[in-house]
Design an enzyme around this catalytic site. Sequence first.
Site, mmCIF file in Angstrom:
data_model
loop_
_atom_site.group_PDB
_atom_site.id
_atom_site.type_symbol
_atom_site.label_atom_id
_atom_site.label_comp_id
_atom_site.label_asym_id
_atom_site.label_seq_id
_atom_site.Cartn_x
_atom_site.Cartn_y
_atom_site.Cartn_z
ATOM 1 N N CYS A 1 -11.014 -86.204 -82.216
ATOM 2 C CA CYS A 1 -10.459 -86.140 -80.864
ATOM 3 C C CYS A 1 -11.602 -85.979 -79.847
ATOM 4 O O CYS A 1 -12.459 -86.843 -79.748
ATOM 5 C CB CYS A 1 -9.398 -85.039 -80.762
ATOM 6 S SG CYS A 1 -8.345 -85.206 -79.290
ATOM 7 N N HIS B 1 -5.802 -87.154 -84.610
ATOM 8 C CA HIS B 1 -5.962 -85.905 -85.358
ATOM 9 C C HIS B 1 -5.556 -86.116 -86.821
ATOM 10 O O HIS B 1 -4.366 -86.111 -87.131
ATOM 11 C CB HIS B 1 -5.080 -84.807 -84.757
ATOM 12 C CG HIS B 1 -5.575 -84.274 -83.462
ATOM 13 N ND1 HIS B 1 -6.485 -83.236 -83.383
ATOM 14 C CD2 HIS B 1 -5.291 -84.629 -82.183
ATOM 15 C CE1 HIS B 1 -6.742 -82.967 -82.109
ATOM 16 N NE2 HIS B 1 -6.023 -83.803 -81.364
ATOM 17 N N GLU C 1 -5.672 -83.972 -89.126
ATOM 18 C CA GLU C 1 -5.013 -82.747 -89.585
ATOM 19 C C GLU C 1 -3.562 -82.641 -89.111
ATOM 20 O O GLU C 1 -2.821 -81.770 -89.559
ATOM 21 C CB GLU C 1 -5.816 -81.510 -89.147
ATOM 22 C CG GLU C 1 -5.680 -81.119 -87.692
ATOM 23 C CD GLU C 1 -6.498 -81.941 -86.720
ATOM 24 O OE1 GLU C 1 -6.526 -81.582 -85.530
ATOM 25 O OE2 GLU C 1 -7.103 -82.955 -87.141
#
Length: 202
Positions: A79, A184, A186
């Site tokens: 990001c 992202h 995650e």
Amino acid sequence: MIAIIDYGVGNLFSLKSSFAAIGQEAVVTSDPKVIEAADRVILPGVGAFGDAAQKLRQSGMAQVVKDQAAKGKPIMGICLGMQLLFDKSCEYGEHEGLGLIHGNIRPISEIIKRGLKIPHIGWNALIMKKESALFKYLSEGDCVYFVHSYYAADCDENTTATAEYSAELTASVENGNVYGCQFHPEKSGEVGLNILRAFCEI
């Protein structure tokens, strides 16, 4: 071991949890010696470019990242962390980045259709542009999660994937051992975990 750099900005512990989910040891650290001893480095980041770049330099982490990149260690920015890898950003003024990937960070408002929501938030399919070690376990059209108002421009040479938001926005980049994801991993479910798995095998 993966070092997740802590310089006061970033989604650190969800990243650590994602690596744990794939059986990889990750530590959140601002200790240069730990980062130097790590096999791989993650540069996270959320918020405004100028503030993050200043914190990165004041913490001494900017030089650490550059040194590790020069040694050939795999580094991935996520990001805002990806954006910090670039030459400069025009977010609220002009700010210098790390210069590890050539290009500039510009507002998505310049290229998307008027009326579309900013920030660009949500799931988008990856459009593969070049082969990448990060895509080892991915297929064309796999979806990942974005939250951003700025995008990487002037970087076609290093762009490995884009995403459609009325215009093609840079989704991932790489330059040798330096990788970046605008999205992202995650927060991107199994697809994101597969990207992290692939990174751990580089």
